[in-house]
Scaffold this motif. Structure first.
Motif, PDB file in Angstrom:
ATOM      1  N   VAL A  58       0.735  -1.185  -0.538  1.00 31.33           N
ATOM      2  CA  VAL A  58      -0.092  -0.286  -0.289  1.00 31.33           C
ATOM      3  C   VAL A  58       0.863   1.040  -0.251  1.00 31.33           C
ATOM      4  O   VAL A  58       0.467   2.146  -0.777  1.00 31.33           O
ATOM      5  CB  VAL A  58      -1.343   0.029   0.987  1.00 31.33           C
ATOM      6  N   PHE A  59       1.970   1.225   0.857  1.00 34.36           N
ATOM      7  CA  PHE A  59       2.198   2.182   0.937  1.00 34.36           C
ATOM      8  C   PHE A  59       3.825   2.058   1.319  1.00 34.36           C
ATOM      9  O   PHE A  59       4.548   1.266   2.648  1.00 34.36           O
ATOM     10  CB  PHE A  59       2.068   3.539   1.547  1.00 34.36           C
ATOM     11  N   ALA A  60       5.036   3.296   1.700  1.00 35.12           N
ATOM     12  CA  ALA A  60       5.876   2.634   2.107  1.00 35.12           C
ATOM     13  C   ALA A  60       7.132   3.690   2.171  1.00 35.12           C
ATOM     14  O   ALA A  60       7.159   4.046   1.593  1.00 35.12           O
ATOM     15  CB  ALA A  60       7.743   1.133   1.379  1.00 35.12           C
ATOM     16  N   THR A  61       7.453   4.298   3.520  1.00 35.56           N
ATOM     17  CA  THR A  61       8.553   5.646   3.182  1.00 35.56           C
ATOM     18  C   THR A  61      10.334   4.659   3.331  1.00 35.56           C
ATOM     19  O   THR A  61      10.327   4.080   4.066  1.00 35.56           O
ATOM     20  CB  THR A  61       7.771   6.013   5.310  1.00 35.56           C
ATOM     21  N   THR A  62      10.885   5.993   3.164  1.00 31.49           N
ATOM     22  CA  THR A  62      11.938   6.120   2.789  1.00 31.49           C
ATOM     23  C   THR A  62      13.017   6.015   4.231  1.00 31.49           C
ATOM     24  O   THR A  62      13.846   5.124   4.120  1.00 31.49           O
ATOM     25  CB  THR A  62      12.686   6.787   2.109  1.00 31.49           C
ATOM     26  N   GLY A  63      12.411   7.005   5.621  1.00 33.70           N
ATOM     27  CA  GLY A  63      13.051   6.711   6.276  1.00 33.70           C
ATOM     28  C   GLY A  63      14.583   7.479   6.698  1.00 33.70           C
ATOM     29  O   GLY A  63      14.989   7.185   7.905  1.00 33.70           O
ATOM     30  N   GLN A  64      14.436   8.204   5.755  1.00 32.62           N
ATOM     31  CA  GLN A  64      15.415   9.026   5.923  1.00 32.62           C
ATOM     32  C   GLN A  64      15.139  10.503   6.222  1.00 32.62           C
ATOM     33  O   GLN A  64      15.677  11.001   6.685  1.00 32.62           O
ATOM     34  CB  GLN A  64      15.770   9.848   4.210  1.00 32.62           C
ATOM     35  N   GLY A  65      14.455  10.523   7.708  1.00 36.03           N
ATOM     36  CA  GLY A  65      14.124  11.449   8.624  1.00 36.03           C
ATOM     37  C   GLY A  65      13.321  12.618   7.572  1.00 36.03           C
ATOM     38  O   GLY A  65      13.379  13.673   7.955  1.00 36.03           O
ATOM     39  N   VAL A 114       4.984  12.205   3.994  1.00 38.98           N
ATOM     40  CA  VAL A 114       3.667  12.612   3.282  1.00 38.98           C
ATOM     41  C   VAL A 114       3.310  11.863   1.913  1.00 38.98           C
ATOM     42  O   VAL A 114       2.141  11.474   1.612  1.00 38.98           O
ATOM     43  CB  VAL A 114       3.290  14.166   3.613  1.00 38.98           C
ATOM     44  N   LEU A 115       4.525  12.247   1.023  1.00 33.17           N
ATOM     45  CA  LEU A 115       4.791  11.938  -0.510  1.00 33.17           C
ATOM     46  C   LEU A 115       4.027  10.310  -0.339  1.00 33.17           C
ATOM     47  O   LEU A 115       3.253  10.066  -1.184  1.00 33.17           O
ATOM     48  CB  LEU A 115       5.857  12.311  -1.282  1.00 33.17           C
ATOM     49  N   SER A 116       5.198   9.491   0.493  1.00 35.35           N
ATOM     50  CA  SER A 116       4.598   8.120   0.585  1.00 35.35           C
ATOM     51  C   SER A 116       3.285   7.425   0.273  1.00 35.35           C
ATOM     52  O   SER A 116       2.802   6.669  -0.180  1.00 35.35           O
ATOM     53  CB  SER A 116       5.102   7.381   1.311  1.00 35.35           C
ATOM     54  N   VAL A 117       2.691   8.574   1.547  1.00 38.70           N
ATOM     55  CA  VAL A 117       1.233   8.730   2.232  1.00 38.70           C
ATOM     56  C   VAL A 117       0.331   8.941   1.388  1.00 38.70           C
ATOM     57  O   VAL A 117      -0.507   8.591   1.155  1.00 38.70           O
ATOM     58  CB  VAL A 117       1.102   7.658   4.214  1.00 38.70           C
ATOM     59  N   TYR A 118       0.122  10.041   1.227  1.00 40.27           N
ATOM     60  CA  TYR A 118      -1.120  10.818   0.166  1.00 40.27           C
ATOM     61  C   TYR A 118       0.035  11.026  -1.198  1.00 40.27           C
ATOM     62  O   TYR A 118      -1.587  11.063  -2.085  1.00 40.27           O
ATOM     63  CB  TYR A 118      -1.089  12.339   1.329  1.00 40.27           C
ATOM     64  N   GLY A 119       0.493  11.278  -1.362  1.00 42.87           N
ATOM     65  CA  GLY A 119       0.864  11.586  -2.924  1.00 42.87           C
ATOM     66  C   GLY A 119       0.574  13.258  -3.452  1.00 42.87           C
ATOM     67  O   GLY A 119       1.341  13.551  -2.534  1.00 42.87           O
ATOM     68  N   GLU A 145       0.190  15.020  -4.883  1.00 43.11           N
ATOM     69  CA  GLU A 145      -0.844  16.273  -5.394  1.00 43.11           C
ATOM     70  C   GLU A 145      -0.476  17.167  -3.266  1.00 43.11           C
ATOM     71  O   GLU A 145      -0.570  17.900  -3.866  1.00 43.11           O
ATOM     72  CB  GLU A 145      -1.917  15.835  -5.684  1.00 43.11           C
ATOM     73  N   VAL A 146      -0.748  16.383  -2.545  1.00 43.53           N
ATOM     74  CA  VAL A 146      -0.951  16.678  -1.680  1.00 43.53           C
ATOM     75  C   VAL A 146      -0.122  17.066  -0.652  1.00 43.53           C
ATOM     76  O   VAL A 146       0.435  17.743  -0.434  1.00 43.53           O
ATOM     77  CB  VAL A 146      -1.203  15.270  -0.621  1.00 43.53           C
ATOM     78  N   ALA A 147       1.497  16.031  -0.958  1.00 43.58           N
ATOM     79  CA  ALA A 147       2.728  16.403  -0.764  1.00 43.58           C
ATOM     80  C   ALA A 147       3.442  18.059  -1.210  1.00 43.58           C
ATOM     81  O   ALA A 147       3.692  19.048  -0.650  1.00 43.58           O
ATOM     82  CB  ALA A 147       3.677  15.494  -0.749  1.00 43.58           C
ATOM     83  N   SER A 148       2.807  18.102  -2.375  1.00 41.93           N
ATOM     84  CA  SER A 148       3.224  19.578  -2.853  1.00 41.93           C
ATOM     85  C   SER A 148       2.402  21.024  -2.412  1.00 41.93           C
ATOM     86  O   SER A 148       2.713  21.770  -2.368  1.00 41.93           O
ATOM     87  CB  SER A 148       3.321  19.465  -4.377  1.00 41.93           C
ATOM     88  N   ALA A 149       1.670  20.308  -1.766  1.00 42.38           N
ATOM     89  CA  ALA A 149       0.484  21.882  -1.332  1.00 42.38           C
ATOM     90  C   ALA A 149       1.154  21.277   0.565  1.00 42.38           C
ATOM     91  O   ALA A 149       0.000  23.017   0.813  1.00 42.38           O
ATOM     92  CB  ALA A 149      -0.866  21.360  -1.896  1.00 42.38           C
ATOM     93  N   MET A 150       0.902  20.972   0.584  1.00 44.79           N
ATOM     94  CA  MET A 150       2.051  20.887   2.618  1.00 44.79           C
ATOM     95  C   MET A 150       2.618  22.124   2.583  1.00 44.79           C
ATOM     96  O   MET A 150       3.601  22.384   2.017  1.00 44.79           O
ATOM     97  CB  MET A 150       2.407  19.871   2.601  1.00 44.79           C
ATOM     98  N   ILE A 151       2.676  23.343   3.564  1.00 51.05           N
ATOM     99  CA  ILE A 151       3.797  23.910   4.034  1.00 51.05           C
ATOM    100  C   ILE A 151       4.111  24.035   5.540  1.00 51.05           C
ATOM    101  O   ILE A 151       3.577  22.899   6.591  1.00 51.05           O
ATOM    102  CB  ILE A 151       2.805  25.586   3.883  1.00 51.05           C
ATOM    103  N   PRO A 152       5.055  24.746   5.533  1.00 54.71           N
ATOM    104  CA  PRO A 152       5.594  24.075   7.591  1.00 54.71           C
ATOM    105  C   PRO A 152       4.784  24.934   8.492  1.00 54.71           C
ATOM    106  O   PRO A 152       4.980  25.974   7.489  1.00 54.71           O
ATOM    107  CB  PRO A 152       7.552  24.745   6.708  1.00 54.71           C
ATOM    108  N   VAL A 153       4.419  24.717   9.610  1.00 50.73           N
ATOM    109  CA  VAL A 153       4.594  24.949  11.004  1.00 50.73           C
ATOM    110  C   VAL A 153       5.584  24.960  12.005  1.00 50.73           C
ATOM    111  O   VAL A 153       6.275  23.903  11.922  1.00 50.73           O
ATOM    112  CB  VAL A 153       2.782  24.244  11.129  1.00 50.73           C
ATOM    113  N   GLU A 154       6.540  26.031  12.040  1.00 46.02           N
ATOM    114  CA  GLU A 154       7.180  26.395  13.265  1.00 46.02           C
ATOM    115  C   GLU A 154       7.247  27.105  13.999  1.00 46.02           C
ATOM    116  O   GLU A 154       7.114  28.257  13.688  1.00 46.02           O
ATOM    117  CB  GLU A 154       8.406  26.016  12.235  1.00 46.02           C
ATOM    118  N   ALA A 155       6.902  27.216  15.545  1.00 46.42           N
ATOM    119  CA  ALA A 155       6.606  28.126  16.112  1.00 46.42           C
ATOM    120  C   ALA A 155       6.600  27.141  17.813  1.00 46.42           C
ATOM    121  O   ALA A 155       6.289  26.201  17.931  1.00 46.42           O
ATOM    122  CB  ALA A 155       5.529  28.495  16.521  1.00 46.42           C
ATOM    123  N   ASP A 156       7.345  27.785  18.653  1.00 44.54           N
ATOM    124  CA  ASP A 156       8.118  27.470  19.821  1.00 44.54           C
ATOM    125  C   ASP A 156       7.681  28.951  20.575  1.00 44.54           C
ATOM    126  O   ASP A 156       8.336  30.300  20.250  1.00 44.54           O
ATOM    127  CB  ASP A 156       8.848  26.925  19.543  1.00 44.54           C
TER     128      ASP A 156
END
Length: 735
Positions: free
Chosen positions: A208-215, A221-226, A228-239
């Motif tokens: 069904v899917f396999a991730t690379t394990g490269q961190g 996200v590309l592996s499990v969602y494809g 189209e979805v992976a290219s639409a993701m943006i980072p969130v970083e707040a602390d």
């Protein structure tokens, strides 16, 4: 009472359950379905510091679950101890539990409870051990064999014939597609949470899917969602100082563009201290950040990691450890909202709030009018004051009380009739209308002031004094006035203002204002005449409440009708009739290719027949892509090809909730969802004619009293209940 009827001190009906019964009860709490067993085993693999985890299931996990890892591994002594009840290497006592559990598992129940309801085989060898490993077979709660075996370093757990000795639980499992959807969701959660671990999922011999394990989280996200979805993701970083005060130390991860969304919450993957969890505060914070950019039934793709001190979050809430409890839910909600909203704003995916302080441009600000001479200091909710402010404007708020999208500055029409802040009751102007319309979409949830009612209802009703007080409704009393084209001139506005001042002075000492009369769009008085129905009781329409409920009088009381639920029932039965034979289908000029997530692709395999039953015809292009060639045409509208994804989600979730297993049942469940889209929504003003049309259509339904999802359409208040609420039967208060 005789001495014989009194039990002795040694006699009691309370007794201890045998170990087998206790084990089965415990298993029911921890192992609810195949996905529950997969979750426990994957967590054990991750806690064992595995760098790869391979999950294989057959028939949705009911026949076989196999989880193999390259973690620390176990010796023979470890294996014998691991299958005993309440044994674990992850915590030592209560202090570890209260200080915050660092591992995913900690209860010491997984292997014991899974083995109580299945045939369990464990093969393991420690990483640093030479020679053979150990195989332990545990069946129905009993160790049946322990012997040496050849196996790689790490642990392999096989669960065969789950619930073979608890047929009642096995009977209530859903379809293979639905059970696998649960398994896929669990494995996906941990694959995204651990991008440095290579995670694979195989179902019935197909990967069904396999991730690379490269961190790389984006690669996971590309592996499990494809793509189209992976290219639409943006980072969130707040602390730190980037977050409002609260228990969270940081919020990080990925969220999708508002345009990339689904009809299911399953793609909201949230984690607290590395543990995949669900929490209302977190979900509400995410959805609040998107505000009105998403429909009420749409959800983004989210992979979000929250870090909090161990003492601020309780993970020991439920045996399955899926839920957590924060010591300050409101603060968590605000922190998540702020972090996600900041990321969306940074990427230009939300309109920014109005600037604050001196830099704020001139804006139109609508506020409740002041005291109209009553001397009480109470704001007059039937008037508004339009002010041009150079200070900070009060932003509109959505239903989650998050500041969103203030109305744009009102355009200068070049006239000299703009009211000043000192004007107690300014006339309606084009500027005011523009501002009211701009604010209408975000102000509808707040009905404490009549300026909102005026902007939303002005297109449907006008008001004037009336002596008919017996049938007056709140909706009629608060309805605003609509200016005609002739009244919009400056002179007419001044005349209206003068008349309003005179009316205010004349009525200054009156507690209640004159009754108003509901009117149709043509300006004619709404008659509210009683209408006879065959299925519904005779109804006399009185008006609308909050532009959402129809208020009607019946011979024996009062009814409220939810206009959305009523229209949904009407559309649902129309769809049923349309699909009774073969659905009307529209062939596309060219096939439309859709990329599916891993879960959607697997569901497509199982539900192709149900899709064609509805009029969706599609061919698989590759493992993750289908080409849609035909779509259903319903209610004079052709559905978009990408609605196929929503249909698949509807099938899985419908089976998940109701256990629908037949094609017709799945198709009917989707028709219920489909009926919702074209239906009249709440906060929609209706003319008298459209009210009557809706009621007549509802009267023709087979079941006019419930929407297809089971919500009530009509709520009745009989005369007896009304009289009791007003205590008309109180002694000495008879008529």
């Amino acid at each position: 009472m005789s001495d014989e009827s009194i039990p002795s001190q040694d006699e009691t009906e309370i007794h201890q359950l045998d170990e087998d019964t206790v084990a089965r009860i415990a298993a029911g709490e921890v192992v609810e379905r195949p996905a529950s067993a997969v979750k426990e085993l994957v967590e054990n693999s991750l806690d064992a510091d595995a760098s790869s985890v391979d999950v294989t299931v057959e028939d949705g996990g009911t026949e076989l679950i196999r989880v193999a890892d390259d973690g620390h591994g176990m010796t023979e002594a470890d294996l014998r101890a691991a299958v005993r009840e309440h044994t674990t290497s992850k915590i030592d006592g209560l202090e570890d539990l209260e200080s915050g559990v660092a591992t995913l598992g900690f209860r010491g129940e997984a292997l014991h409870t899974i083995g109580s309801v299945s045939r369990l085989t464990i093969r393991s060898r420690p990483r640093d051990a030479d020679g053979a490993g150990t195989e332990l077979v545990y069946e129905g709660g009993e160790v049946t064999s322990v012997e040496p075996t050849g196996c790689p370093a790490g642990t392999i757990v096989e669960v065969d014939d789950l619930f073979y000795n608890t047929p009642a639980r096995r009977k209530f499992l859903k379809t293979t597609a639905t059970e696998f959807a649960h398994v896929n969701r669990v494995v996906t959660r941990y694959a995204l949470a651990n991008p440095d671990v290579a995670v694979s999922l195989t179902h019935d011999g197909r990967e069904v899917f396999a991730t690379t394990g490269q961190g790389d989280l984006q690669a996971a996200v590309l592996s499990v969602y494809g793509r189209e979805v992976a290219s639409a993701m943006i980072p969130v970083e707040a602390d730190g100082d980037e977050l409002p005060p609260g228990p969270l130390e940081s919020v990080s991860g990925l969220v999708s563009h508002p345009e990339t969304n689904r009809s299911s919450r399953d793609y909201l993957a949230t984690y607290v201290n590395g543990r995949a969890v669900t929490a209302d505060a977190v979900r509400e914070g995410i959805m609040g950040a998107y505000g009105t950019q998403l429909g009420s039934d749409r959800y983004p793709f989210v992979t979000l990691f929250l870090e909090a001190p161990g003492g601020a979050v309780d993970v020991n809430v439920h045996p399955r450890k899926r839920e957590v409890r924060f010591d300050d839910d409101d603060a968590v909600r605000r922190q998540v909202d702020a972090a996600v909203e900041s990321a969306l704003l940074e990427h230009g995916l939300l309109r920014s709030r109005a600037p604050r302080g001196r830099s704020a441009p001139g804006e139109a600000q609508v506020e409740p009018g002041g005291d109209r001479g009553s001397g009480t200091g109470t704001p007059d909710y039937e008037s508004t004051t339009l002010e041009h402010s150079t200070g900070a404007a009060t932003p509109a708020r959505n239903s989650d009380n998050n500041e969103r999208d203030p109305a744009p500055p009102a355009a200068d029409d070049g006239t000299d009739d703009a009211p000043s802040p000192a004007d107690p009751e300014p006339a309606s102007t084009d500027t005011e209308a523009s501002s009211s319309e701009a604010d209408a979409s975000t102000e509808r949830t707040s009905r404490s002031t009549a300026d909102t009612s005026e902007s939303e209802r002005s297109s449907a009703t006008t008001t004037e004094p009336s002596t008919d007080r017996d049938h007056r409704t709140d909706a009629e009393t608060t309805a605003g006035s609509t200016a005609t084209a002739a009244d919009s001139s400056p002179s007419a506005a001044r005349d209206d203002e003068s008349q309003a001042d005179r009316d205010a002075t004349a009525n200054a000492d009156r507690t209640f204002r004159a009754a108003t009369e509901q009117r149709t769009l043509t300006g004619e008085a709404a008659t509210g005449e009683e209408t006879a129905f065959e299925s519904l009781p005779p109804l006399r329409v009185l008006g609308q409440l909050h532009d959402t409920y129809l208020v009607c009088e019946t011979p024996d009381g009062l009814v409220l009708i939810d206009q959305h639920a009523a229209d949904e029932r009407v559309n649902y039965e129309r769809l049923q009739d349309a699909f009774a034979d073969d659905p009307t289908a529209q062939a596309l000029a060219e096939p439309v290719e859709l990329e599916l997530t891993a879960a959607e692709a697997e569901a497509f395999t199982h539900y192709r027949e149900a899709l064609s039953r509805l009029g969706f015809y599609a061919d698989r292009v590759d493992d993750r892509t289908v080409a849609v060639t035909t779509v259903p045409a319903v209610l004079e509208k052709t559905l978009d090809p990408d609605r196929l994804r929503d249909v698949l989600t509807s099938f899985v979730e419908g089976d998940r909730e109701a256990g629908a297993e037949t094609v017709d049942a799945l198709a009917d469940a989707f028709l219920g969802d489909l009926a919702c889209y074209p239906s009249i929504t709440g906060n929609t003003s209706l003319t008298e004619g459209s009210v009557i049309d809706l009621l007549e259509a509802l009267d023709g339904c087979e079941n006019p009293y419930a929407c297809p999802h089971g919500r009530p359409v009509i709520v009745r208040f009989d005369e007896t209940e009304i009289e009791e609420r007003f205590e008309r039967d109180y002694p000495g208060h008879g008529e």
